[in-house]
Scaffold this motif. Sequence first.
Motif, PDB file in Angstrom:
ATOM      1  N   ILE A   2       0.825  -1.211   0.000  1.00 35.90           N
ATOM      2  CA  ILE A   2       0.000   0.000   0.000  1.00 35.90           C
ATOM      3  C   ILE A   2       0.859   1.260   0.000  1.00 35.90           C
ATOM      4  O   ILE A   2       0.613   2.200  -0.742  1.00 35.90           O
ATOM      5  N   GLU A   3       1.860   1.244   0.859  1.00 34.71           N
ATOM      6  CA  GLU A   3       2.742   2.402   1.002  1.00 34.71           C
ATOM      7  C   GLU A   3       4.167   1.908   1.208  1.00 34.71           C
ATOM      8  O   GLU A   3       4.596   1.666   2.336  1.00 34.71           O
ATOM      9  N   PRO A   4       4.917   1.718   0.136  1.00 37.71           N
ATOM     10  CA  PRO A   4       6.303   1.259   0.289  1.00 37.71           C
ATOM     11  C   PRO A   4       7.132   2.308   1.049  1.00 37.71           C
ATOM     12  O   PRO A   4       7.048   3.501   0.774  1.00 37.71           O
ATOM     13  N   VAL A   5       7.885   1.841   2.034  1.00 38.67           N
ATOM     14  CA  VAL A   5       8.757   2.719   2.815  1.00 38.67           C
ATOM     15  C   VAL A   5      10.107   2.032   2.977  1.00 38.67           C
ATOM     16  O   VAL A   5      10.219   0.816   2.833  1.00 38.67           O
ATOM     17  N   SER A   6      11.116   2.819   3.300  1.00 40.85           N
ATOM     18  CA  SER A   6      12.426   2.227   3.561  1.00 40.85           C
ATOM     19  C   SER A   6      12.614   1.912   5.034  1.00 40.85           C
ATOM     20  O   SER A   6      13.564   1.242   5.412  1.00 40.85           O
ATOM     21  N   ASP A   7      11.703   2.391   5.877  1.00 38.90           N
ATOM     22  CA  ASP A   7      11.774   2.153   7.313  1.00 38.90           C
ATOM     23  C   ASP A   7      10.341   2.052   7.829  1.00 38.90           C
ATOM     24  O   ASP A   7       9.536   2.960   7.609  1.00 38.90           O
ATOM     25  N   PHE A   8      10.023   0.967   8.533  1.00 37.83           N
ATOM     26  CA  PHE A   8       8.653   0.783   9.018  1.00 37.83           C
ATOM     27  C   PHE A   8       8.214   1.900   9.954  1.00 37.83           C
ATOM     28  O   PHE A   8       7.025   2.124  10.142  1.00 37.83           O
ATOM     29  N   GLN A   9       9.151   2.642  10.551  1.00 38.36           N
ATOM     30  CA  GLN A   9       8.779   3.772  11.407  1.00 38.36           C
ATOM     31  C   GLN A   9       8.029   4.841  10.623  1.00 38.36           C
ATOM     32  O   GLN A   9       7.297   5.638  11.208  1.00 38.36           O
ATOM     33  N   ASP A  10       8.204   4.841   9.305  1.00 43.57           N
ATOM     34  CA  ASP A  10       7.497   5.813   8.466  1.00 43.57           C
ATOM     35  C   ASP A  10       5.993   5.521   8.407  1.00 43.57           C
ATOM     36  O   ASP A  10       5.223   6.386   7.999  1.00 43.57           O
ATOM     37  N   TRP A  11       5.590   4.332   8.782  1.00 44.52           N
ATOM     38  CA  TRP A  11       4.168   4.001   8.822  1.00 44.52           C
ATOM     39  C   TRP A  11       3.574   4.499  10.142  1.00 44.52           C
ATOM     40  O   TRP A  11       3.986   4.072  11.225  1.00 44.52           O
ATOM     41  N   ARG A  12       2.613   5.383  10.060  1.00 41.20           N
ATOM     42  CA  ARG A  12       1.944   5.891  11.258  1.00 41.20           C
ATOM     43  C   ARG A  12       1.397   4.759  12.132  1.00 41.20           C
ATOM     44  O   ARG A  12       1.491   4.822  13.364  1.00 41.20           O
ATOM     45  N   PRO A  13       0.838   3.688  11.538  1.00 42.68           N
ATOM     46  CA  PRO A  13       0.353   2.600  12.397  1.00 42.68           C
ATOM     47  C   PRO A  13       1.445   2.000  13.293  1.00 42.68           C
ATOM     48  O   PRO A  13       1.144   1.561  14.402  1.00 42.68           O
ATOM     49  N   TRP A  14       2.704   1.972  12.835  1.00 42.12           N
ATOM     50  CA  TRP A  14       3.764   1.457  13.709  1.00 42.12           C
ATOM     51  C   TRP A  14       3.871   2.311  14.968  1.00 42.12           C
ATOM     52  O   TRP A  14       3.899   1.792  16.083  1.00 42.12           O
ATOM     53  N   VAL A  54      14.963   8.524  15.079  1.00 44.90           N
ATOM     54  CA  VAL A  54      15.745   9.706  14.688  1.00 44.90           C
ATOM     55  C   VAL A  54      14.920  10.772  13.987  1.00 44.90           C
ATOM     56  O   VAL A  54      15.441  11.823  13.629  1.00 44.90           O
ATOM     57  N   VAL A  55      13.641  10.511  13.806  1.00 44.90           N
ATOM     58  CA  VAL A  55      12.743  11.512  13.221  1.00 44.90           C
ATOM     59  C   VAL A  55      12.000  12.174  14.373  1.00 44.90           C
ATOM     60  O   VAL A  55      11.239  11.516  15.086  1.00 44.90           O
ATOM     61  N   GLU A  56      12.249  13.457  14.562  1.00 41.47           N
ATOM     62  CA  GLU A  56      11.702  14.160  15.714  1.00 41.47           C
ATOM     63  C   GLU A  56      10.179  14.090  15.767  1.00 41.47           C
ATOM     64  O   GLU A  56       9.594  13.923  16.840  1.00 41.47           O
ATOM     65  N   GLN A  57       9.521  14.203  14.634  1.00 40.99           N
ATOM     66  CA  GLN A  57       8.056  14.107  14.604  1.00 40.99           C
ATOM     67  C   GLN A  57       7.591  12.754  15.140  1.00 40.99           C
ATOM     68  O   GLN A  57       6.623  12.677  15.894  1.00 40.99           O
ATOM     69  N   TYR A  58       8.283  11.694  14.778  1.00 43.23           N
ATOM     70  CA  TYR A  58       7.906  10.361  15.247  1.00 43.23           C
ATOM     71  C   TYR A  58       8.129  10.252  16.754  1.00 43.23           C
ATOM     72  O   TYR A  58       7.315   9.676  17.480  1.00 43.23           O
ATOM     73  N   TRP A  59       9.240  10.815  17.231  1.00 44.92           N
ATOM     74  CA  TRP A  59       9.525  10.831  18.659  1.00 44.92           C
ATOM     75  C   TRP A  59       8.418  11.573  19.407  1.00 44.92           C
ATOM     76  O   TRP A  59       7.941  11.116  20.444  1.00 44.92           O
ATOM     77  N   ASP A  60       8.015  12.724  18.837  1.00 45.85           N
ATOM     78  CA  ASP A  60       6.945  13.511  19.459  1.00 45.85           C
ATOM     79  C   ASP A  60       5.641  12.712  19.531  1.00 45.85           C
ATOM     80  O   ASP A  60       4.942  12.750  20.541  1.00 45.85           O
TER      81      ASP A  60
END
Length: 185
Positions: free
Chosen positions: A46-58, A84-90
């Motif tokens: 559905i949404e290819p990513v290079s890191d599963f952290q890029d998926w909001r559901p994760w 390492v992505v500040e938005q994800y950390w937040d």
Amino acid sequence: MIVWLNGPFGGGKTTTAAELDALLPEAVVFDPEHMGLPLVPTLSGIEPVSDFQDWRPWRELVVAALTSLDRYTGRTIVAPQTVVVEQYWDEITSGLAAAGVTLRTFTLDCTPDEHERRIAGDTVTNSTIAEIKIDDDGVGWRRHRAADYRAALPWLTARTEVIDTTSLQPAEVAKEVAARAGLTA
């Protein structure tokens, strides 16, 4: 309480988590990375990513799992995971705060030379990385992501407790984390 261990990919978080598990009988280890593996077959098409952290559901699943484990076990939960992505950390930290979970965050830092030495000598295989990045059991992934970690270090330094692990053995790092978090063996 959640004790989150951040730091460079391949820098010693999982090893330190195992040491904390041995040091603190009431602690349990939960690796948020494992929340990524079940998402791969569902979301990669559905949404290819290079890191599963890029998926909001994760990120949402990590918050839900840690919140549930905190309530269910009543124990200290050690979570070794590089973010390492500040938005994800937040998203993760604010989600845990909103759920009323006590969170202590540590960044286990080391020099770039020591990081490379650890990557080269690592015997821990990461199945989630291997699923997403078919390479050399994550060695290339860890080297590739070193620059991302270094770029994130300024905001990590401002928002987590940094422990320089360059000259420390894993058991020493675990004792330092436990002391700073107010946990006793």
